[in-house]
Design a protein around this motif. Structure first.
Motif, PDB file in Angstrom:
ATOM      1  N   LYS A 262     -17.161  95.480   7.739  1.00  0.00           N
ATOM      2  CA  LYS A 262     -16.505  94.885   8.898  1.00  0.00           C
ATOM      3  C   LYS A 262     -17.287  93.637   9.301  1.00  0.00           C
ATOM      4  CE  LYS A 262     -13.572  98.380   9.783  1.00  0.00           C
ATOM      5  NZ  LYS A 262     -12.101  98.246   9.802  1.00  0.00           N
ATOM      6  N   LEU A 263     -16.627  92.498   9.261  1.00  0.00           N
ATOM      7  CA  LEU A 263     -17.275  91.225   9.577  1.00  0.00           C
ATOM      8  C   LEU A 263     -16.563  90.581  10.762  1.00  0.00           C
ATOM      9  CD1 LEU A 263     -18.355  88.494   7.014  1.00  0.00           C
ATOM     10  CD2 LEU A 263     -17.219  87.864   9.138  1.00  0.00           C
ATOM     11  N   VAL A 264     -17.329  90.186  11.780  1.00  0.00           N
ATOM     12  CA  VAL A 264     -16.788  89.484  12.939  1.00  0.00           C
ATOM     13  C   VAL A 264     -17.439  88.109  12.987  1.00  0.00           C
ATOM     14  CG1 VAL A 264     -16.488  89.494  15.441  1.00  0.00           C
ATOM     15  CG2 VAL A 264     -16.468  91.650  14.181  1.00  0.00           C
ATOM     16  N   ALA A 265     -16.629  87.056  13.050  1.00  0.00           N
ATOM     17  CA  ALA A 265     -17.147  85.690  12.989  1.00  0.00           C
ATOM     18  C   ALA A 265     -16.513  84.813  14.055  1.00  0.00           C
ATOM     19  CB  ALA A 265     -16.895  85.089  11.601  1.00  0.00           C
ATOM     20  N   ALA A 266     -17.214  83.750  14.404  1.00  0.00           N
ATOM     21  CA  ALA A 266     -16.740  82.810  15.415  1.00  0.00           C
ATOM     22  C   ALA A 266     -15.830  81.757  14.796  1.00  0.00           C
ATOM     23  CB  ALA A 266     -17.927  82.122  16.089  1.00  0.00           C
TER      24      ALA A 266
ATOM     25  N   ASN B  63      -7.393  73.848  11.538  1.00  0.00           N
ATOM     26  CA  ASN B  63      -8.722  74.030  10.942  1.00  0.00           C
ATOM     27  C   ASN B  63      -9.440  75.280  11.457  1.00  0.00           C
ATOM     28  OD1 ASN B  63      -9.317  73.126  13.523  1.00  0.00           O
ATOM     29  ND2 ASN B  63     -10.945  71.745  12.870  1.00  0.00           N
ATOM     30  N   LYS B  64      -8.668  76.310  11.757  1.00  0.00           N
ATOM     31  CA  LYS B  64      -9.284  77.573  12.183  1.00  0.00           C
ATOM     32  C   LYS B  64     -10.175  78.120  11.073  1.00  0.00           C
ATOM     33  CE  LYS B  64      -7.269  80.577  14.707  1.00  0.00           C
ATOM     34  NZ  LYS B  64      -6.394  81.574  15.362  1.00  0.00           N
ATOM     35  N   SER B  65     -11.200  78.851  11.472  1.00  0.00           N
ATOM     36  CA  SER B  65     -12.163  79.355  10.496  1.00  0.00           C
ATOM     37  C   SER B  65     -11.631  80.530   9.665  1.00  0.00           C
ATOM     38  CB  SER B  65     -13.449  79.785  11.211  1.00  0.00           C
ATOM     39  OG  SER B  65     -14.058  78.689  11.858  1.00  0.00           O
ATOM     40  N   ASP B  66     -10.487  81.074  10.029  1.00  0.00           N
ATOM     41  CA  ASP B  66      -9.902  82.179   9.265  1.00  0.00           C
ATOM     42  C   ASP B  66      -9.759  81.826   7.782  1.00  0.00           C
ATOM     43  OD1 ASP B  66      -8.908  82.110  12.105  1.00  0.00           O
ATOM     44  OD2 ASP B  66      -8.199  84.117  11.570  1.00  0.00           O
TER      45      ASP B  66
ATOM     46  N   ASP C 275     -20.490  95.570  10.557  1.00  0.00           N
ATOM     47  CA  ASP C 275     -21.575  95.478   9.581  1.00  0.00           C
ATOM     48  C   ASP C 275     -22.238  94.111   9.647  1.00  0.00           C
ATOM     49  OD1 ASP C 275     -21.315  98.049   7.925  1.00  0.00           O
ATOM     50  OD2 ASP C 275     -19.255  97.277   7.964  1.00  0.00           O
ATOM     51  N   ILE C 276     -21.417  93.093   9.899  1.00  0.00           N
ATOM     52  CA  ILE C 276     -21.898  91.706   9.907  1.00  0.00           C
ATOM     53  C   ILE C 276     -21.309  90.999  11.120  1.00  0.00           C
ATOM     54  CG2 ILE C 276     -21.887  89.494   8.677  1.00  0.00           C
ATOM     55  CD1 ILE C 276     -21.497  91.163   6.073  1.00  0.00           C
ATOM     56  N   ALA C 277     -22.136  90.274  11.847  1.00  0.00           N
ATOM     57  CA  ALA C 277     -21.653  89.486  12.985  1.00  0.00           C
ATOM     58  C   ALA C 277     -22.208  88.079  12.880  1.00  0.00           C
ATOM     59  CB  ALA C 277     -22.068  90.113  14.308  1.00  0.00           C
ATOM     60  N   GLN C 278     -21.333  87.103  13.036  1.00  0.00           N
ATOM     61  CA  GLN C 278     -21.732  85.685  13.034  1.00  0.00           C
ATOM     62  C   GLN C 278     -21.518  85.185  14.454  1.00  0.00           C
ATOM     63  OE1 GLN C 278     -19.461  82.366  12.720  1.00  0.00           O
ATOM     64  NE2 GLN C 278     -21.455  81.837  13.603  1.00  0.00           N
ATOM     65  N   ILE C 279     -22.618  85.121  15.225  1.00  0.00           N
ATOM     66  CA  ILE C 279     -22.553  84.853  16.659  1.00  0.00           C
ATOM     67  C   ILE C 279     -23.678  83.897  17.061  1.00  0.00           C
ATOM     68  CG2 ILE C 279     -21.325  86.945  17.331  1.00  0.00           C
ATOM     69  CD1 ILE C 279     -23.953  88.352  17.769  1.00  0.00           C
ATOM     70  N   GLY C 280     -23.909  83.776  18.365  1.00  0.00           N
ATOM     71  CA  GLY C 280     -24.844  82.770  18.854  1.00  0.00           C
ATOM     72  C   GLY C 280     -26.273  83.226  19.016  1.00  0.00           C
ATOM     73  N   ALA C 281     -26.553  84.537  19.036  1.00  0.00           N
ATOM     74  CA  ALA C 281     -27.911  85.017  19.286  1.00  0.00           C
ATOM     75  C   ALA C 281     -28.114  86.372  18.624  1.00  0.00           C
ATOM     76  CB  ALA C 281     -28.174  85.122  20.789  1.00  0.00           C
ATOM     77  N   TYR C 282     -29.333  86.625  18.230  1.00  0.00           N
ATOM     78  CA  TYR C 282     -29.638  87.861  17.519  1.00  0.00           C
ATOM     79  C   TYR C 282     -30.768  88.667  18.157  1.00  0.00           C
ATOM     80  CZ  TYR C 282     -33.662  85.217  16.101  1.00  0.00           C
ATOM     81  OH  TYR C 282     -34.794  84.477  16.161  1.00  0.00           O
ATOM     82  N   ALA C 283     -31.593  88.050  18.998  1.00  0.00           N
ATOM     83  CA  ALA C 283     -32.866  88.652  19.406  1.00  0.00           C
ATOM     84  C   ALA C 283     -32.703  89.982  20.134  1.00  0.00           C
ATOM     85  CB  ALA C 283     -33.653  87.668  20.265  1.00  0.00           C
TER      86      ALA C 283
END
Length: 421
Positions: A36-40, A48-51, A95-103
């Motif tokens: 499961k991948l969630v991306a911005a 030009n959507k990232s889909d 499983d994977i997230a592409q977001i703005g912060a990880y800490a």
């Protein structure tokens, strides 16, 4: 533009051309796995959507990795950080997230570290400044997904009409802005300290003045002597003299400043590669130079990165690592950077773009990235500190304000957030 790549090549050669996943043997067992991948979404509209990008990467990965499927959800930036936080809180982390912060997630023990997922080749290929920014307690959890740097943009037509050269120092900025104002330029220097992204504009100026958000040991140092001098200069030499345009800096957001530049109403402002693209579309003749400093061009630029990470919850460590190794190929990294006029995060992709004339407009931004200074992403308190900056920094240049007091208040709030961790 040869630099830094020989060390990477030698390191990979020493390790052998075929490198297995670190610590292989754990993770999920046999059978099909769906990641499961969630991306911005980086797009500016339907066209030009990232889909489209993610669909291409996912389908190509599936074709070369039987037994692993990738289910992608693309969300707007306005929603994604909150949505992922809600998913994690509900026990349904992707499983994977592409977001703005990880800490925050790393500190809570919810993420795999980079060396638990990636091949050595992939991990060694990140630009060092970005890999370092992805660390918490010296361990890398945040994988840089895309990056950007900043340069000073100036309107060549307006400068030529006023007989001006590109600025190299703060004094040049002040004198050029005064000359542009005399000629009726609406925004001689656009200074967006509104809440949209004032933490970026602030850091650019702090770096050019020899300061920054943190000291040499990583503690917040927002009200340092250098930072106070920088904002004293901004207030006295630009704002108080009416050289920043008709909108108070604290009320001016980046998007409005960029729009004014592409309309020909701005003499100078700090900008990133997307502004270059928009200005070209509008036919604005512009130049770009390193951020001017007190005595000459700044030696370090501000850099920004967005992050991608692997969550532990579903136990798909091996499959997630295989996906990342595939995703960080030069083709995929360059395709995304090219689509959105951003910068690649790996040595090899940077080298490829720097030797391709197609990407010549990005060369100055690429050249600035290895020495860029990024936000203190590894601090879980950074989100609160950033909000304090965005909310308060515009007050530092208001009529009658004392920059020292405003910076002191931000420093106090940031240090309190740090102490509360």
């Amino acid at each position: 533009m040869q630099r830094r790549y020989l060390g990477l090549t030698a390191a990979v050669a020493a390790l052998g051309m075929t490198v297995a996943l670190s610590g292989c043997g754990g993770g999920s067992g046999g059978g099909d796995v769906t990641l499961k991948l969630v991306a911005a979404d980086y797009g500016t509209g339907e066209a030009n959507k990232s889909d489209k990008y993610w669909d291409g990467v996912a389908r190509s990965f599936e074709a070369s990795h039987p037994g692993i499927k990738v289910d992608v959800t693309v969300l707007p930036w306005t929603d994604i950080d909150r949505k992922v936080a809600e998913m994690v809180k509900a026990g349904k982390a992707p499983d994977i997230a592409q977001i703005g912060a990880y800490a925050d997630y790393a500190k809570a023990g919810k993420l795999y570290s980079a060396d638990q997922m990636l091949s050595v080749r992939t991990q060694a290929n990140f630009l060092p400044v970005l890999a370092d920014a992805g660390r918490v307690s010296q361990v890398q959890y945040g994988l840089p997904f895309v990056a950007s740097t900043r340069l000073l943009f100036y309107n060549k037509k307006l400068f030529s009409q006023a007989g001006l050269d590109a600025p190299k120092t703060w004094s040049d900025i002040a004198s050029d802005a005064a000359a542009l104002k005399q000629r009726g330029v609406k925004f001689p220097f656009a200074l967006p300290l509104g809440q949209e992204e004032s933490q970026a504009e602030t850091l650019m100026w702090l770096l050019s003045g020899g300061g920054g958000y943190t000291d040499d040991v990583g503690s917040y140092n927002i009200d340092s002597e250098e930072n106070i001098k920088t904002f004293d200069w901004l207030k006295s030499n630009l704002v108080d003299k009416g050289l920043v345009g008709p909108v108070a800096p604290g009320k001016l957001n980046r998007a409005k400043a960029f729009a004014a530049f592409t309309s020909g109403d701005v003499g100078m402002l700090n900008g990133h590669p997307t502004l270059m693209q928009e200005a070209q579309k509008k036919g604005v003749d512009f130049g770009m130079v390193p951020l001017p400093g007190i005595n000459g061009p700044s030696t370090s630029s501000m850099g920004v990165a967005d992050w991608i990470m692997g969550f532990k919850q579903n136990g798909h460590r091996v499959e997630t690592g295989k996906f990342f190794d595939f995703m960080f190929s030069d083709k995929n990294v360059i395709d995304f950077a090219d689509t959105y006029d951003l910068l690649p995060v790996t040595d090899s992709a940077s080298a490829a773009m720097e030797t391709d004339p197609k990407y010549k407009p990005l060369y100055k931004f690429l050249d600035a990235l290895p020495n860029a200074q990024l936000y203190p992403f590894g601090k879980t308190s950074w989100a609160q500190a950033s909000e304090s900056i965005k909310k308060n920094i515009g007050e530092a240049v208001e009529p009658g304000a004392k920059p020292e007091s405003v910076l002191g208040r931000i420093a106090q709030e940031s240090t309190a957030a740090e102490s509360a961790e």
